[in-house]
Design a protein around this motif. Structure first.
Motif, PDB file in Angstrom:
ATOM      1  N   ARG A  30      86.371 -29.394  -4.159  1.00 58.87           N
ATOM      2  CA  ARG A  30      86.677 -30.706  -3.596  1.00 58.87           C
ATOM      3  C   ARG A  30      85.527 -31.206  -2.751  1.00 58.87           C
ATOM      4  O   ARG A  30      84.635 -30.450  -2.412  1.00 58.87           O
ATOM      5  N   ALA A  31      85.619 -32.465  -2.412  1.00 55.00           N
ATOM      6  CA  ALA A  31      84.610 -33.082  -1.567  1.00 55.00           C
ATOM      7  C   ALA A  31      83.208 -32.735  -2.074  1.00 55.00           C
ATOM      8  O   ALA A  31      82.305 -32.420  -1.318  1.00 55.00           O
TER       9      ALA A  31
ATOM     10  N   GLN B 296      98.359 -33.239   8.575  1.00 56.03           N
ATOM     11  CA  GLN B 296      96.984 -33.402   8.114  1.00 56.03           C
ATOM     12  C   GLN B 296      96.494 -34.851   8.253  1.00 56.03           C
ATOM     13  O   GLN B 296      95.383 -35.093   8.719  1.00 56.03           O
TER      14      GLN B 296
ATOM     15  N   THR C  98      94.528 -36.116  -3.793  1.00 65.68           N
ATOM     16  CA  THR C  98      93.883 -35.574  -2.593  1.00 65.68           C
ATOM     17  C   THR C  98      92.560 -34.967  -3.061  1.00 65.68           C
ATOM     18  O   THR C  98      92.495 -34.415  -4.159  1.00 65.68           O
ATOM     19  N   GLY C  99      91.554 -35.094  -2.252  1.00 63.24           N
ATOM     20  CA  GLY C  99      90.235 -34.617  -2.651  1.00 63.24           C
ATOM     21  C   GLY C  99      89.325 -35.793  -2.978  1.00 63.24           C
ATOM     22  O   GLY C  99      88.107 -35.666  -2.980  1.00 63.24           O
TER      23      GLY C  99
ATOM     24  N   PRO D 245      80.121 -43.509   1.763  1.00 58.97           N
ATOM     25  CA  PRO D 245      81.529 -43.548   1.348  1.00 58.97           C
ATOM     26  C   PRO D 245      81.742 -42.997  -0.067  1.00 58.97           C
ATOM     27  O   PRO D 245      80.859 -43.123  -0.909  1.00 58.97           O
ATOM     28  N   TYR D 246      82.893 -42.398  -0.289  1.00 55.97           N
ATOM     29  CA  TYR D 246      83.281 -41.984  -1.634  1.00 55.97           C
ATOM     30  C   TYR D 246      83.700 -43.239  -2.408  1.00 55.97           C
ATOM     31  O   TYR D 246      84.039 -44.263  -1.785  1.00 55.97           O
TER      32      TYR D 246
ATOM     33  N   PHE E  55      78.590 -47.006   5.053  1.00 51.91           N
ATOM     34  CA  PHE E  55      79.890 -47.410   5.610  1.00 51.91           C
ATOM     35  C   PHE E  55      79.777 -48.785   6.266  1.00 51.91           C
ATOM     36  O   PHE E  55      80.711 -49.572   6.208  1.00 51.91           O
TER      37      PHE E  55
ATOM     38  N   GLY F 276      89.135 -38.463  -1.172  1.00 52.49           N
ATOM     39  CA  GLY F 276      88.763 -39.144   0.066  1.00 52.49           C
ATOM     40  C   GLY F 276      89.717 -40.279   0.380  1.00 52.49           C
ATOM     41  O   GLY F 276      89.399 -41.189   1.135  1.00 52.49           O
ATOM     42  N   LYS F 277      90.929 -40.201  -0.155  1.00 51.71           N
ATOM     43  CA  LYS F 277      91.857 -41.339  -0.011  1.00 51.71           C
ATOM     44  C   LYS F 277      92.371 -41.494   1.424  1.00 51.71           C
ATOM     45  O   LYS F 277      92.714 -42.600   1.824  1.00 51.71           O
ATOM     46  N   THR F 278      92.409 -40.420   2.196  1.00 55.30           N
ATOM     47  CA  THR F 278      92.972 -40.551   3.546  1.00 55.30           C
ATOM     48  C   THR F 278      92.093 -41.460   4.408  1.00 55.30           C
ATOM     49  O   THR F 278      92.575 -42.438   4.978  1.00 55.30           O
ATOM     50  N   ALA F 279      90.795 -41.126   4.460  1.00 55.51           N
ATOM     51  CA  ALA F 279      89.893 -41.958   5.275  1.00 55.51           C
ATOM     52  C   ALA F 279      89.880 -43.387   4.757  1.00 55.51           C
ATOM     53  O   ALA F 279      89.620 -44.328   5.508  1.00 55.51           O
TER      54      ALA F 279
ATOM     55  N   TYR G 158      80.183 -37.784   7.732  1.00 51.19           N
ATOM     56  CA  TYR G 158      80.285 -38.473   6.444  1.00 51.19           C
ATOM     57  C   TYR G 158      79.031 -39.339   6.347  1.00 51.19           C
ATOM     58  O   TYR G 158      78.800 -40.172   7.213  1.00 51.19           O
ATOM     59  N   THR G 159      78.232 -39.140   5.318  1.00 52.96           N
ATOM     60  CA  THR G 159      77.006 -39.937   5.243  1.00 52.96           C
ATOM     61  C   THR G 159      77.204 -41.221   4.440  1.00 52.96           C
ATOM     62  O   THR G 159      76.724 -42.277   4.830  1.00 52.96           O
TER      63      THR G 159
ATOM     64  N   ASP H 118      94.438 -29.823   2.527  1.00 53.88           N
ATOM     65  CA  ASP H 118      92.995 -29.887   2.386  1.00 53.88           C
ATOM     66  C   ASP H 118      92.340 -28.782   3.207  1.00 53.88           C
ATOM     67  O   ASP H 118      92.501 -28.729   4.410  1.00 53.88           O
TER      68      ASP H 118
HETATM   69  P1  AMP Z   1      91.246 -36.454   1.066  1.00 53.63           P
HETATM   70  O1  AMP Z   1      91.258 -36.838  -0.391  1.00 53.63           O
HETATM   71  O2  AMP Z   1      91.507 -37.605   1.934  1.00 53.63           O
HETATM   72  O3  AMP Z   1      92.171 -35.281   1.330  1.00 53.63           O
HETATM   73  O4  AMP Z   1      89.759 -35.960   1.453  1.00 53.63           O
HETATM   74  C1  AMP Z   1      89.181 -34.840   0.879  1.00 53.63           C
HETATM   75  C2  AMP Z   1      88.037 -34.276   1.712  1.00 53.63           C
HETATM   76  O5  AMP Z   1      86.901 -35.111   1.642  1.00 53.63           O
HETATM   77  C3  AMP Z   1      88.322 -34.116   3.201  1.00 53.63           C
HETATM   78  O6  AMP Z   1      87.836 -32.845   3.607  1.00 53.63           O
HETATM   79  C4  AMP Z   1      87.510 -35.207   3.873  1.00 53.63           C
HETATM   80  O7  AMP Z   1      87.110 -34.847   5.185  1.00 53.63           O
HETATM   81  C5  AMP Z   1      86.334 -35.317   2.949  1.00 53.63           C
HETATM   82  N1  AMP Z   1      85.741 -36.668   2.917  1.00 53.63           N
HETATM   83  C6  AMP Z   1      86.394 -37.833   2.761  1.00 53.63           C
HETATM   84  N2  AMP Z   1      85.530 -38.861   2.721  1.00 53.63           N
HETATM   85  C7  AMP Z   1      84.290 -38.342   2.852  1.00 53.63           C
HETATM   86  C8  AMP Z   1      82.967 -38.893   2.881  1.00 53.63           C
HETATM   87  N3  AMP Z   1      82.755 -40.188   2.728  1.00 53.63           N
HETATM   88  N4  AMP Z   1      81.933 -38.038   3.041  1.00 53.63           N
HETATM   89  C9  AMP Z   1      82.147 -36.697   3.160  1.00 53.63           C
HETATM   90  N5  AMP Z   1      83.355 -36.114   3.140  1.00 53.63           N
HETATM   91  C10 AMP Z   1      84.427 -36.923   2.985  1.00 53.63           C
END
Ligand code: AMP
Length: 378
Positions: free
Chosen positions: A337-338, A88, A47-48, A24-25, A3, A50-53, A21-22, A309
């Protein structure tokens, strides 16, 4: 890649560590540097992914270097189609923001809940996550002002258009300053969305992450051929036999969701239903009981199919098949997911066989029908 390599500062880095989170996706590796550089972004991702972060982290960092706007003048506006997604997304903002040296106040506003508490809580909010209709009501009541918004995020923009929010969305856009950063996320690039994209985005960085149906490898899919009367007994058998501690069951109707949940409870399996006929409070409560594993089974209609999620959900069961293959993919996509594996099981009656064939064709995957003859259901 780490990151830190994406340009996030130590403060954010600490908040990320707190979420375990170790690394990035893929969507995060691409979008975060672009957003930090102030670029517009078009993210085609489900969704799934990691688009939110991927928008939460850089927008928080961008906010750290801005002087707080006047009270009730927000900086970052996130528009979402549903209250569940609003709650969420706000949770994700808070999960990072609360660990910053100077936490940034974020808030979710949505319809179907009383407006007064939302008006009262608006003090010092810098990030507002909102459904379009409620946002307009709050603007009308002068509880919030949009003239200082400098980052706009549209999340699940395709769904927003599908649900008929175009008019309201346009009204919101008209209230925003023209100079701002725009981040548009959508599961698909529909023709309608292309119009919005032209209108909204200025020389965007486009990021496309494989659609869920290309990402189904993590989900083991199974299907049982059976008669309607066997559905209840098979569901109970599967839950007990496979010791399923957390299972999301989909039905087509509200009535069915309630009766399936009642029947499970009557048989000693803790279940709760969640659907559009329940109040917002009851829906949130059902979801949180399920998330916290106070109940083993959540029985839901398609309202739940998108966007929600549930971390590491291991099982999804289609008690009844959804009407469209797209909904099928969204439903089963709640698991697997994830990067965690999951199992999706469908109940297929004789009259559903053709429809199930169409679903498999659309997702380009065959799922063998298993007979229930050998199972001790009763
Ligand atoms: P989202 O697509 O934003 O709904 O995220 C899907 C899931 O992935 C959520 O549970 C997040 O907490 C998890 N997530 C997102 N980014 C990471 C990451 N880099 N490492 C681990 N988990 C993640």
């Amino acid at each position: 890649m780490s990151f830190a390599a994406l340009g996030l500062n130590r403060d954010l880095f600490y908040a990320i560590e707190k979420q375990f989170y170790t690394s990035p996706y893929p969507i995060q590796s691409k979008a975060i540097p672009a957003i930090l550089a102030g670029k517009d972004v078009l993210g085609i991702a489900q969704t799934g992914s990691g688009k939110t972060a991927c928008y939460v982290l850089p927008t928080l960092q961008l906010l750290q270097s801005k002087a707080p706007a006047q009270n009730r003048y927000i900086n970052t506006l996130v528009l979402v189609p549903t209250r569940e997604l609003a709650i969420q997304v706000n949770k994700v903002f808070k999960s990072f923001s609360d660990h910053l040296q100077d936490p940034i106040k974020t808030m979710a506003v949505y319809g179907g809940a009383s407006i007064n508490p939302q008006m009262m809580d608006m003090n010092k909010v810098e990030v507002l996550v909102a459904t379009p209709g409620r946002l307009l009501e709050l603007v009308e009541k002068k509880a919030v002002f949009l003239s200082s918004v400098d980052v706009l995020v549209l999340d699940e923009a395709d769904k927003m258009l599908n649900l008929g929010f175009k008019e309201e969305m346009n009204q919101v856009l008209a209230l925003l300053p023209s100079k701002r950063q725009n981040l548009l996320f959508s599961a698909t690039l529909s023709p309608d969305l292309s119009g919005l994209k032209e209108l909204l985005l200025n020389n965007p960085v486009t990021i496309e992450i494989a659609a869920e149906n290309e990402n189904l490898e993590l989900i083991q899919q199974m299907a049982y051929a059976l008669e309607e009367v066997h559905k209840g007994p098979l569901l109970r058998y599967l839950i007990k036999h496979h010791q399923m501690d957390q299972v999301l069951v989909f039905t087509s109707t509200v009535h069915k969701a309630d009766t399936v949940a009642d029947k499970l409870n009557a048989n000693g399996i803790k279940a709760i239903s969640m659907h559009s006929k329940k109040s917002q409070g009851a829906r949130e409560q059902a979801l949180s009981k399920f998330r916290n594993q106070e109940v083993q089974v959540l029985v839901a209609t398609d309202l739940m199919g998108r966007g929600i999620d549930i971390p590491n959900l291991p099982y999804v069961i289609n008690y009844e098949l959804p009407r469209s293959p797209k909904d099928y993919i969204h439903r089963i996509g709640r698991t697997g997911r994830a990067e965690q594996p999951g199992t999706a099981i469908s109940f297929v009656c004789a009259e559903d066989t053709h429809h199930f064939g169409v679903i498999q064709k659309k997702m380009k995957k065959q799922v063998e029908l298993i007979a229930i003859d050998g199972l001790k259901l009763f």
